[in-house]
Design an enzyme around this catalytic site. Structure first.
Site, PDB file in Angstrom:
ATOM      1  N   ASP A  63       0.843  -1.197   0.000  1.00 49.89           N
ATOM      2  CA  ASP A  63       0.000   0.000   0.000  1.00 49.89           C
ATOM      3  C   ASP A  63       0.880   1.249   0.000  1.00 49.89           C
ATOM      4  O   ASP A  63       1.986   1.251   0.552  1.00 49.89           O
ATOM      5  CB  ASP A  63      -0.900   0.028   1.234  1.00 49.89           C
ATOM      6  CG  ASP A  63      -1.935  -1.083   1.237  1.00 49.89           C
ATOM      7  OD1 ASP A  63      -2.147  -1.699   0.180  1.00 49.89           O
ATOM      8  OD2 ASP A  63      -2.520  -1.327   2.312  1.00 49.89           O
ATOM      9  N   ARG A  64       0.377   2.305  -0.576  1.00 51.59           N
ATOM     10  CA  ARG A  64       1.156   3.543  -0.680  1.00 51.59           C
ATOM     11  C   ARG A  64       1.707   4.026   0.660  1.00 51.59           C
ATOM     12  O   ARG A  64       2.869   4.420   0.745  1.00 51.59           O
ATOM     13  CB  ARG A  64       0.314   4.633  -1.343  1.00 51.59           C
ATOM     14  CG  ARG A  64       1.081   5.921  -1.572  1.00 51.59           C
ATOM     15  CD  ARG A  64       0.394   6.857  -2.533  1.00 51.59           C
ATOM     16  NE  ARG A  64       1.322   7.893  -2.973  1.00 51.59           N
ATOM     17  CZ  ARG A  64       1.131   8.697  -4.008  1.00 51.59           C
ATOM     18  NH1 ARG A  64       0.024   8.583  -4.717  1.00 51.59           N
ATOM     19  NH2 ARG A  64       2.025   9.595  -4.348  1.00 51.59           N
TER      20      ARG A  64
END
Length: 229
Positions: A63-64
């Site tokens: 995930d970012r």
């Protein structure tokens, strides 16, 4: 943004592992921000003088807002074989997470059914099977407490979207900075305190036991918790 030698934690003929910075995206999305895939391609093309560009295969994603170890393939052979290892669950992933609330047990296995809400882009956890849901399982262990934060080692046994974030929050322990899953404050740096610590596997080409480890981010906060490792 670019990849430098300092970001590389492992490289051989078939693979390259990067210590991802929180806030970087792995592949291009609607933001138009430069992705890690593009940055690593640029790094390899410059390092090996490939004016026509370098091959790069995305094996898995983070995930970012998550930092840490991410592995890319430099060859199609390497990509295919590592994809098989991931598919057959022959790769062990270890994460570190910081939470404020003390988990109910020193160590435990969490088992839930997860259902993705695609409109809100969040995952919801349930104790029972739900229509359209996927079974999710992870192990966690408290490594220690420091300045009111608990450092957890987390080993996901399945690979579901936002699995660690969702399951820890459902347990009552949202990850520090993760206001999407119930932590009261978000991070100004587009980060949450979840770090991809290590991948362990048998190298599918060299047939050697591998464990690639990513050091904690040096951001004025995370490195305090090296005392617990």
């Amino acid at each position: 943004m670019s990849i430098t030698d300092r970001d590389v934690i492992y490289e051989d003929n078939h693979y390259i592992a990067i210590n991802k910075r929180a806030g970087d995206i792995v592949q291009v999305d609607t933001t138009g921000d430069k992705s890690m895939e593009e940055m690593v391609k640029d790094y390899l093309a410059a390092k090996y003088d490939k004016p026509n560009g370098a091959f790069l295969g995305v094996i898995h994603r983070l995930d970012r807002p998550v930092s840490g170890m991410i592995l890319f393939a430099k060859t199609s052979k390497g990509l295919d074989r590592m994809n098989r290892l991931f598919h057959d669950r022959k790769v062990s992933k270890t994460y570190l997470a910081l939470v404020r609330n003390k988990p109910p047990r020193k160590a435990d296995t969490l088992k839930n059914w997860l259902l993705r809400d695609r409109k809100k882009m969040v995952t919801k956890a349930y104790d029972r099977e739900v229509k359209g849901g996927s079974f999710a399982e992870l192990d966690y262990e408290i490594l220690g407490e420091f300045e009111g934060y608990y450092l957890l080692q987390v080993t996901p046994l399945t690979g579901r979207t936002h699995q660690i974030r969702c399951q820890l929050a459902y347990m009552g322990c949202p990850i520090v900075g993760d206001n999407k899953y119930g932590y009261p404050r978000g991070s100004l740096r587009r980060s949450i305190c979840l770090h991809s610590r290590a991948l362990s596997f048998i190298h599918p080409i060299k047939e050697e036991n591998m464990k690639i480890t990513a050091e904690l981010p040096v951001d004025g906060f995370w490195e305090k918790f090296n005392v617990l490792l």
